[in-house]
Design a protein around this motif. Sequence first.
Motif, PDB file in Angstrom:
ATOM      1  N   PHE A 270     -15.692  -3.323   5.473  1.00  0.00           N
ATOM      2  CA  PHE A 270     -14.444  -3.089   6.201  1.00  0.00           C
ATOM      3  C   PHE A 270     -13.438  -4.159   5.819  1.00  0.00           C
ATOM      4  N   ARG A 271     -12.155  -3.800   5.921  1.00  0.00           N
ATOM      5  CA  ARG A 271     -11.052  -4.734   5.679  1.00  0.00           C
ATOM      6  C   ARG A 271     -10.038  -4.556   6.791  1.00  0.00           C
ATOM      7  N   ALA A 272      -9.244  -5.602   6.997  1.00  0.00           N
ATOM      8  CA  ALA A 272      -8.224  -5.567   8.043  1.00  0.00           C
ATOM      9  C   ALA A 272      -7.042  -6.428   7.634  1.00  0.00           C
ATOM     10  N   ILE A 273      -5.854  -6.036   8.083  1.00  0.00           N
ATOM     11  CA  ILE A 273      -4.649  -6.859   7.947  1.00  0.00           C
ATOM     12  C   ILE A 273      -3.918  -6.803   9.277  1.00  0.00           C
ATOM     13  N   GLY A 274      -3.046  -7.779   9.525  1.00  0.00           N
ATOM     14  CA  GLY A 274      -2.337  -7.774  10.788  1.00  0.00           C
ATOM     15  C   GLY A 274      -1.035  -8.552  10.754  1.00  0.00           C
ATOM     16  N   GLN A 275      -0.282  -8.381  11.822  1.00  0.00           N
ATOM     17  CA  GLN A 275       1.003  -9.067  11.996  1.00  0.00           C
ATOM     18  C   GLN A 275       1.056  -9.638  13.418  1.00  0.00           C
ATOM     19  N   LYS A 276       1.291 -10.955  13.516  1.00  0.00           N
ATOM     20  CA  LYS A 276       1.406 -11.570  14.835  1.00  0.00           C
ATOM     21  C   LYS A 276       2.751 -11.212  15.469  1.00  0.00           C
ATOM     22  N   LEU A 277       2.765 -11.251  16.777  1.00  0.00           N
ATOM     23  CA  LEU A 277       3.992 -10.997  17.522  1.00  0.00           C
ATOM     24  C   LEU A 277       4.996 -12.112  17.228  1.00  0.00           C
ATOM     25  N   LYS A 278       6.179 -11.734  16.740  1.00  0.00           N
ATOM     26  CA  LYS A 278       7.181 -12.726  16.368  1.00  0.00           C
ATOM     27  C   LYS A 278       8.396 -12.726  17.295  1.00  0.00           C
ATOM     28  N   THR A 279       8.559 -11.667  18.057  1.00  0.00           N
ATOM     29  CA  THR A 279       9.725 -11.545  18.922  1.00  0.00           C
ATOM     30  C   THR A 279       9.273 -11.510  20.377  1.00  0.00           C
ATOM     31  N   GLU A 280      10.168 -11.092  21.239  1.00  0.00           N
ATOM     32  CA  GLU A 280       9.819 -11.029  22.654  1.00  0.00           C
ATOM     33  C   GLU A 280       8.817  -9.924  22.949  1.00  0.00           C
ATOM     34  N   GLY A 281       8.713  -8.960  22.071  1.00  0.00           N
ATOM     35  CA  GLY A 281       7.760  -7.879  22.309  1.00  0.00           C
ATOM     36  C   GLY A 281       7.863  -6.818  21.240  1.00  0.00           C
ATOM     37  N   TRP A 282       6.823  -6.050  21.084  1.00  0.00           N
ATOM     38  CA  TRP A 282       6.839  -4.927  20.142  1.00  0.00           C
ATOM     39  C   TRP A 282       7.710  -3.807  20.700  1.00  0.00           C
ATOM     40  N   PRO A 283       8.519  -3.177  19.879  1.00  0.00           N
ATOM     41  CA  PRO A 283       9.294  -2.032  20.370  1.00  0.00           C
ATOM     42  C   PRO A 283       8.353  -0.949  20.892  1.00  0.00           C
ATOM     43  N   PRO A 284       8.592  -0.416  22.073  1.00  0.00           N
ATOM     44  CA  PRO A 284       7.711   0.628  22.592  1.00  0.00           C
ATOM     45  C   PRO A 284       7.829   1.905  21.766  1.00  0.00           C
ATOM     46  N   GLY A 285       6.740   2.655  21.760  1.00  0.00           N
ATOM     47  CA  GLY A 285       6.733   3.914  21.025  1.00  0.00           C
ATOM     48  C   GLY A 285       5.465   4.087  20.220  1.00  0.00           C
ATOM     49  N   ALA A 286       5.496   5.027  19.273  1.00  0.00           N
ATOM     50  CA  ALA A 286       4.323   5.384  18.480  1.00  0.00           C
ATOM     51  C   ALA A 286       4.206   4.482  17.250  1.00  0.00           C
ATOM     52  N   TYR A 287       2.973   4.037  16.976  1.00  0.00           N
ATOM     53  CA  TYR A 287       2.649   3.251  15.795  1.00  0.00           C
ATOM     54  C   TYR A 287       1.551   3.969  15.020  1.00  0.00           C
ATOM     55  N   GLU A 288       1.690   3.994  13.706  1.00  0.00           N
ATOM     56  CA  GLU A 288       0.723   4.700  12.869  1.00  0.00           C
ATOM     57  C   GLU A 288       0.082   3.737  11.876  1.00  0.00           C
ATOM     58  N   GLY A 289      -1.247   3.731  11.866  1.00  0.00           N
ATOM     59  CA  GLY A 289      -1.995   2.961  10.880  1.00  0.00           C
ATOM     60  C   GLY A 289      -2.498   3.883   9.788  1.00  0.00           C
ATOM     61  N   THR A 290      -2.425   3.424   8.546  1.00  0.00           N
ATOM     62  CA  THR A 290      -2.854   4.225   7.406  1.00  0.00           C
ATOM     63  C   THR A 290      -3.745   3.388   6.505  1.00  0.00           C
ATOM     64  N   ALA A 291      -4.810   4.015   5.998  1.00  0.00           N
ATOM     65  CA  ALA A 291      -5.680   3.396   5.003  1.00  0.00           C
ATOM     66  C   ALA A 291      -5.848   4.386   3.859  1.00  0.00           C
ATOM     67  N   THR A 292      -5.711   3.896   2.634  1.00  0.00           N
ATOM     68  CA  THR A 292      -5.871   4.731   1.447  1.00  0.00           C
ATOM     69  C   THR A 292      -6.771   4.003   0.468  1.00  0.00           C
ATOM     70  N   LEU A 293      -7.801   4.696  -0.009  1.00  0.00           N
ATOM     71  CA  LEU A 293      -8.760   4.119  -0.944  1.00  0.00           C
ATOM     72  C   LEU A 293      -8.472   4.657  -2.339  1.00  0.00           C
ATOM     73  N   PHE A 294      -8.375   3.745  -3.316  1.00  0.00           N
ATOM     74  CA  PHE A 294      -8.051   4.109  -4.697  1.00  0.00           C
ATOM     75  C   PHE A 294      -9.193   3.712  -5.627  1.00  0.00           C
ATOM     76  N   ARG A 295      -9.451   4.555  -6.620  1.00  0.00           N
ATOM     77  CA  ARG A 295     -10.401   4.237  -7.690  1.00  0.00           C
ATOM     78  C   ARG A 295      -9.742   4.606  -9.016  1.00  0.00           C
ATOM     79  N   ALA A 296      -9.700   3.640  -9.938  1.00  0.00           N
ATOM     80  CA  ALA A 296      -9.053   3.833 -11.240  1.00  0.00           C
ATOM     81  C   ALA A 296      -7.630   4.356 -11.063  1.00  0.00           C
ATOM     82  N   GLY A 297      -6.957   3.861 -10.022  1.00  0.00           N
ATOM     83  CA  GLY A 297      -5.582   4.242  -9.771  1.00  0.00           C
ATOM     84  C   GLY A 297      -5.376   5.557  -9.073  1.00  0.00           C
ATOM     85  N   GLN A 298      -6.483   6.290  -8.805  1.00  0.00           N
ATOM     86  CA  GLN A 298      -6.386   7.600  -8.168  1.00  0.00           C
ATOM     87  C   GLN A 298      -6.848   7.532  -6.712  1.00  0.00           C
ATOM     88  N   GLN A 299      -6.121   8.188  -5.820  1.00  0.00           N
ATOM     89  CA  GLN A 299      -6.531   8.238  -4.416  1.00  0.00           C
ATOM     90  C   GLN A 299      -7.814   9.036  -4.277  1.00  0.00           C
TER      91      GLN A 299
END
Length: 311
Positions: A270-299
């Motif tokens: 497994f792998r993970a990346i993240g972003q710490k809170l930098k402002t007063e708060g995250w804008p409310p609403g929908a957030y989408e996470g995406t992961a794409t695996l590539f081999r030899a440049g092909q998805q």
Amino acid sequence: MIRTTASLSLALALPAGAFELQQPVDCTLGETCYIQQYFDHDPGPAAADFTCGPLSYDGHDGTDFALATRAEMAAGITVLAAAPGTVKGARDGIADFAPAVEGRECGNGIVIDHGKGWETQYCHLKQGSVLVKPGDIVQAGTPLGLIGQSGAAAFPHLHLSVRQNGVKLDPFSIGTTACGSTGDDLWSEDLPAEPGGLLDIGITTAVPEYDAIKAGLLSPDLPTTAPALVVWAYYFGPKAGDEIALSITGPEGEVIAQRLPIEKTQALAFRAIGQKLKTEGWPPGAYEGTATLFRAGQQIDRMQVSITVEP
């Protein structure tokens, strides 16, 4: 979750009346289950599946139909007889997740005699789930028990072995030894096989523990004051040289995105990346996470997950 994947359609016609197998697990390959390991075709200390890919290990003598998480195992996935026959042996009572006992590495298991020297063996069933006993007559598709993690099993799966007159065979490529050959298979219908792929994805407030991911970690809605947003991906069969792209996009655009090299061939990772809170708060609403695996440049696979950041 939304998923797209590349797969191979793998089946070669057998002569009429030849011994055939049906899928031994009541699940959809590539969606609710996957094949983690194939029969090892490398005669030396290395390992190669029948396509010359990395989804095997030295001396592996069967096919592992796996579940992504222990939560899916707890929900119950039925193991099925792969062909008609008579139950030759059955064992139950071995605890899941317990250390393997020498001579009982199969855990809770079943052997079926199909006649003319053909046998199939089903290993690592869930404790207390075995439904048959020696002497029972079964048909293709007869329920035998549930996928578990008993015996020498590092993850929940069914290990299926196929033998003829005591000789262990790969049901994806019988009568061959070297990988990449064109031996017939034993499957009665095409089985989609993936060269590796994504198993799960989530968004959390910190990098999760690996054991929590393997157990089945959910992505809950988060407050605007969450200390960080982290996207993680759990995947199988990565090869050295592959790449995985991870990103989070929110109501105001991209939060974070990285394309990471995979430096080691593994069974699971497994792998993970993240972003710490930098402002007063995250804008409310929908957030989408995406992961794409590539081999030899092909998805080869892609998964997405959505959460809501609540005010």
